[in-house]
Motif scaffolding. Structure first.
Motif, PDB file in Angstrom:
ATOM      1  N   ASN A   1       0.821  -1.218   0.000  1.00 32.95           N
ATOM      2  CA  ASN A   1       0.000   0.000   0.000  1.00 32.95           C
ATOM      3  C   ASN A   1       0.849   1.260   0.000  1.00 32.95           C
ATOM      4  O   ASN A   1       0.553   2.229  -0.707  1.00 32.95           O
ATOM      5  CB  ASN A   1      -0.933   0.012   1.220  1.00 32.95           C
ATOM      6  N   ILE A   2       1.920   1.259   0.790  1.00 36.12           N
ATOM      7  CA  ILE A   2       2.722   2.472   0.868  1.00 36.12           C
ATOM      8  C   ILE A   2       3.547   2.659  -0.404  1.00 36.12           C
ATOM      9  O   ILE A   2       3.769   3.793  -0.849  1.00 36.12           O
ATOM     10  CB  ILE A   2       3.601   2.483   2.138  1.00 36.12           C
ATOM     11  N   LEU A   3       3.965   1.562  -1.033  1.00 28.67           N
ATOM     12  CA  LEU A   3       4.655   1.687  -2.319  1.00 28.67           C
ATOM     13  C   LEU A   3       3.725   2.281  -3.369  1.00 28.67           C
ATOM     14  O   LEU A   3       4.133   3.114  -4.192  1.00 28.67           O
ATOM     15  CB  LEU A   3       5.168   0.326  -2.791  1.00 28.67           C
ATOM     16  N   HIS A   4       2.471   1.859  -3.328  1.00 31.74           N
ATOM     17  CA  HIS A   4       1.480   2.421  -4.255  1.00 31.74           C
ATOM     18  C   HIS A   4       1.226   3.896  -3.959  1.00 31.74           C
ATOM     19  O   HIS A   4       1.137   4.725  -4.891  1.00 31.74           O
ATOM     20  CB  HIS A   4       0.170   1.631  -4.146  1.00 31.74           C
ATOM     21  N   LYS A   5       1.170   4.242  -2.690  1.00 34.25           N
ATOM     22  CA  LYS A   5       0.867   5.615  -2.305  1.00 34.25           C
ATOM     23  C   LYS A   5       1.968   6.587  -2.731  1.00 34.25           C
ATOM     24  O   LYS A   5       1.690   7.741  -3.072  1.00 34.25           O
ATOM     25  CB  LYS A   5       0.638   5.702  -0.789  1.00 34.25           C
ATOM     26  N   ILE A   6       3.229   6.142  -2.727  1.00 32.37           N
ATOM     27  CA  ILE A   6       4.327   7.017  -3.134  1.00 32.37           C
ATOM     28  C   ILE A   6       4.634   6.873  -4.623  1.00 32.37           C
ATOM     29  O   ILE A   6       5.559   7.532  -5.138  1.00 32.37           O
ATOM     30  CB  ILE A   6       5.607   6.752  -2.329  1.00 32.37           C
ATOM     31  N   SER A   7       3.867   6.028  -5.319  1.00 38.14           N
ATOM     32  CA  SER A   7       4.093   5.763  -6.752  1.00 38.14           C
ATOM     33  C   SER A   7       5.525   5.287  -6.998  1.00 38.14           C
ATOM     34  O   SER A   7       6.216   5.750  -7.918  1.00 38.14           O
ATOM     35  CB  SER A   7       3.792   7.012  -7.592  1.00 38.14           C
ATOM     36  N   TYR A   8       5.978   4.364  -6.164  1.00 41.75           N
ATOM     37  CA  TYR A   8       7.335   3.858  -6.274  1.00 41.75           C
ATOM     38  C   TYR A   8       7.556   3.186  -7.619  1.00 41.75           C
ATOM     39  O   TYR A   8       6.719   2.435  -8.106  1.00 41.75           O
ATOM     40  CB  TYR A   8       7.621   2.859  -5.144  1.00 41.75           C
ATOM     41  N   ASN A   9       8.719   3.475  -8.244  1.00 44.19           N
ATOM     42  CA  ASN A   9       9.102   2.802  -9.477  1.00 44.19           C
ATOM     43  C   ASN A   9      10.591   2.486  -9.446  1.00 44.19           C
ATOM     44  O   ASN A   9      11.300   2.889  -8.519  1.00 44.19           O
ATOM     45  CB  ASN A   9       8.744   3.649 -10.705  1.00 44.19           C
ATOM     46  N   ASN A  10      11.075   1.777 -10.434  1.00 39.29           N
ATOM     47  CA  ASN A  10      12.452   1.289 -10.393  1.00 39.29           C
ATOM     48  C   ASN A  10      13.496   2.370 -10.637  1.00 39.29           C
ATOM     49  O   ASN A  10      14.697   2.083 -10.632  1.00 39.29           O
ATOM     50  CB  ASN A  10      12.657   0.122 -11.366  1.00 39.29           C
ATOM     51  N   GLN A  11      13.064   3.606 -10.830  1.00 41.72           N
ATOM     52  CA  GLN A  11      14.010   4.717 -10.891  1.00 41.72           C
ATOM     53  C   GLN A  11      14.288   5.291  -9.501  1.00 41.72           C
ATOM     54  O   GLN A  11      15.226   6.058  -9.319  1.00 41.72           O
ATOM     55  CB  GLN A  11      13.464   5.825 -11.803  1.00 41.72           C
ATOM     56  N   ASP A  12      13.466   4.938  -8.552  1.00 38.09           N
ATOM     57  CA  ASP A  12      13.629   5.395  -7.168  1.00 38.09           C
ATOM     58  C   ASP A  12      14.551   4.452  -6.404  1.00 38.09           C
ATOM     59  O   ASP A  12      14.680   3.279  -6.747  1.00 38.09           O
ATOM     60  CB  ASP A  12      12.279   5.442  -6.449  1.00 38.09           C
TER      61      ASP A  12
ATOM     62  N   SER B   1       5.261   4.306   7.971  1.00 34.05           N
ATOM     63  CA  SER B   1       5.642   5.583   7.360  1.00 34.05           C
ATOM     64  C   SER B   1       6.768   5.403   6.365  1.00 34.05           C
ATOM     65  O   SER B   1       7.613   4.520   6.500  1.00 34.05           O
ATOM     66  CB  SER B   1       6.094   6.584   8.441  1.00 34.05           C
ATOM     67  N   CYS B   2       6.788   6.282   5.377  1.00 29.25           N
ATOM     68  CA  CYS B   2       7.837   6.321   4.372  1.00 29.25           C
ATOM     69  C   CYS B   2       8.369   7.749   4.306  1.00 29.25           C
ATOM     70  O   CYS B   2       7.599   8.708   4.116  1.00 29.25           O
ATOM     71  CB  CYS B   2       7.286   5.900   3.016  1.00 29.25           C
ATOM     72  N   TYR B   3       9.681   7.885   4.500  1.00 25.19           N
ATOM     73  CA  TYR B   3      10.322   9.193   4.503  1.00 25.19           C
ATOM     74  C   TYR B   3      11.047   9.416   3.183  1.00 25.19           C
ATOM     75  O   TYR B   3      11.804   8.547   2.727  1.00 25.19           O
ATOM     76  CB  TYR B   3      11.318   9.287   5.660  1.00 25.19           C
ATOM     77  N   CYS B   4      10.834  10.570   2.562  1.00 26.47           N
ATOM     78  CA  CYS B   4      11.510  10.924   1.314  1.00 26.47           C
ATOM     79  C   CYS B   4      12.686  11.839   1.629  1.00 26.47           C
ATOM     80  O   CYS B   4      12.506  12.920   2.193  1.00 26.47           O
ATOM     81  CB  CYS B   4      10.547  11.610   0.353  1.00 26.47           C
ATOM     82  N   VAL B   5      13.874  11.409   1.283  1.00 31.10           N
ATOM     83  CA  VAL B   5      15.094  12.152   1.597  1.00 31.10           C
ATOM     84  C   VAL B   5      15.117  13.500   0.903  1.00 31.10           C
ATOM     85  O   VAL B   5      15.467  14.524   1.501  1.00 31.10           O
ATOM     86  CB  VAL B   5      16.345  11.324   1.212  1.00 31.10           C
ATOM     87  N   GLU B   6      14.743  13.536  -0.356  1.00 31.81           N
ATOM     88  CA  GLU B   6      14.861  14.762  -1.131  1.00 31.81           C
ATOM     89  C   GLU B   6      13.870  15.839  -0.712  1.00 31.81           C
ATOM     90  O   GLU B   6      14.182  17.040  -0.754  1.00 31.81           O
ATOM     91  CB  GLU B   6      14.684  14.470  -2.628  1.00 31.81           C
ATOM     92  N   THR B   7      12.681  15.447  -0.273  1.00 27.97           N
ATOM     93  CA  THR B   7      11.660  16.433   0.067  1.00 27.97           C
ATOM     94  C   THR B   7      11.474  16.630   1.570  1.00 27.97           C
ATOM     95  O   THR B   7      10.781  17.570   1.971  1.00 27.97           O
ATOM     96  CB  THR B   7      10.298  16.008  -0.530  1.00 27.97           C
ATOM     97  N   ASP B   8      12.056  15.734   2.381  1.00 32.22           N
ATOM     98  CA  ASP B   8      11.897  15.776   3.842  1.00 32.22           C
ATOM     99  C   ASP B   8      10.448  15.593   4.249  1.00 32.22           C
ATOM    100  O   ASP B   8      10.018  16.054   5.304  1.00 32.22           O
ATOM    101  CB  ASP B   8      12.454  17.097   4.411  1.00 32.22           C
ATOM    102  N   GLN B   9       9.668  14.899   3.429  1.00 31.93           N
ATOM    103  CA  GLN B   9       8.259  14.678   3.701  1.00 31.93           C
ATOM    104  C   GLN B   9       7.996  13.221   4.039  1.00 31.93           C
ATOM    105  O   GLN B   9       8.760  12.323   3.674  1.00 31.93           O
ATOM    106  CB  GLN B   9       7.412  15.115   2.511  1.00 31.93           C
ATOM    107  N   VAL B  10       6.891  12.982   4.741  1.00 29.59           N
ATOM    108  CA  VAL B  10       6.535  11.643   5.222  1.00 29.59           C
ATOM    109  C   VAL B  10       5.158  11.262   4.710  1.00 29.59           C
ATOM    110  O   VAL B  10       4.209  12.065   4.745  1.00 29.59           O
ATOM    111  CB  VAL B  10       6.529  11.611   6.769  1.00 29.59           C
ATOM    112  N   VAL B  11       5.050  10.030   4.231  1.00 28.75           N
ATOM    113  CA  VAL B  11       3.760   9.450   3.814  1.00 28.75           C
ATOM    114  C   VAL B  11       3.465   8.297   4.744  1.00 28.75           C
ATOM    115  O   VAL B  11       4.354   7.497   5.065  1.00 28.75           O
ATOM    116  CB  VAL B  11       3.828   8.970   2.345  1.00 28.75           C
ATOM    117  N   THR B  12       2.230   8.167   5.186  1.00 33.11           N
ATOM    118  CA  THR B  12       1.847   7.094   6.107  1.00 33.11           C
ATOM    119  C   THR B  12       0.667   6.301   5.579  1.00 33.11           C
ATOM    120  O   THR B  12      -0.132   6.790   4.767  1.00 33.11           O
ATOM    121  CB  THR B  12       1.494   7.637   7.503  1.00 33.11           C
ATOM    122  N   VAL B  13       0.567   5.057   6.035  1.00 29.78           N
ATOM    123  CA  VAL B  13      -0.623   4.243   5.743  1.00 29.78           C
ATOM    124  C   VAL B  13      -1.027   3.543   7.050  1.00 29.78           C
ATOM    125  O   VAL B  13      -0.218   3.328   7.924  1.00 29.78           O
ATOM    126  CB  VAL B  13      -0.363   3.179   4.649  1.00 29.78           C
TER     127      VAL B  13
END
Length: 240
Positions: free
Chosen positions: A17-28, A228-240
């Motif tokens: 679910n959290i991978l879907h929420k952050i639109s994770y792809n193989n470039q990340d 939670s998922c933390y994004c290094v570049e944006t300093d933002q957090v996504v949760t499920v």
């Protein structure tokens, strides 16, 4: 983007679910900061899925060893009893492991044994950063000539001297603020649920000038924790 997730604790569906929420792809780049097993409902399903991602050239995925991965490794090595692992939250994982063939057990043991303890990255907000499950152990600090703590050398020393003690340590949260101010690199860790750190008792990501804890209690959902998922570049957090 570079994404960090810690302490998934066998929550296979939450991970997807959290991978879907952050639109994770193989470039990340995805760094899992330890403790993907134990406590939750689908430990081996998640572990095998992550193992395939780590070993595939189609993904940029790294799994760091946490204390619960070490418990898994020690059980298969015969250095941790079934009863002790169960008390540490590993009963469901152990029961599934006991049903595996010897070949499967060996493959998982070798995979976990060879997991890295930490990785380094350059944060646009915090500068040179060490990502590690448990943080530091003050019994093994190494100081530079300028009086600052060499975080990387301290980690290597601690793991070499006593990997078990190092990975169960919560010293980064309990050591004197003067020591934390002397760390030569920022640290991002998990291991200790943030409800134990936030003054309001919440499970939001905990940050200060020396380190960040991103274990928002997914292993304790009944008490209000989340993944939670933390994004290094944006300093933002996504949760499920």
């Amino acid at each position: 983007m570079t994404y960090l997730i810690s302490d998934i604790h066998s929550d296979y569906k939450g991970f997807l679910n959290i991978l879907h929420k952050i639109s994770y792809n193989n470039q990340d780049m995805l760094i899992l900061v330890g403790d993907i097993v134990d406590r939750g409902a689908e430990p081996l399903r998640l572990l095998k899925y992550v193992k395939r991602m780590v070993q595939s050239e189609d993904y940029n995925v790294m799994l760091l060893k946490g204390n619960h991965e070490l418990f898994f490794q020690m059980y298969l090595q015969g250095t941790l009893s079934a009863g002790t692992w169960d008390r540490f939250g590993g009963q469901k994982t152990r029961q599934e492991v006991d049903e595996l063939s010897q070949i499967e057990k060996h493959e998982l043991q070798q995979f976990i044994k060879n997991l890295p303890i930490y990785t380094k990255l350059n944060s646009p907000i915090y500068g040179e950063t060490i990502v590690i499950h448990s943080g530091i152990d003050i019994d093994y600090l190494v100081y530079n000539e300028d009086g600052f703590v060499d975080v990387e050398e301290s980690i290597q020393r601690g793991v070499k001297e006593n990997e078990y003690q190092f990975l169960i340590s919560g010293d980064i949260h309990d050591c004197a603020a003067a020591i934390r101010r002397k760390l030569d690199k920022y640290i991002i860790c998990g291991h200790v649920p943030t409800t134990n750190l936030n003054l309001d008792g919440s499970y939001r990501v905990y940050k200060n000038d020396s380190y960040m804890d991103i274990d928002t209690g997914n292993g304790h959902k009944a008490n209000g924790g989340c993944l939670s998922c933390y994004c290094v570049e944006t300093d933002q957090v996504v949760t499920v």
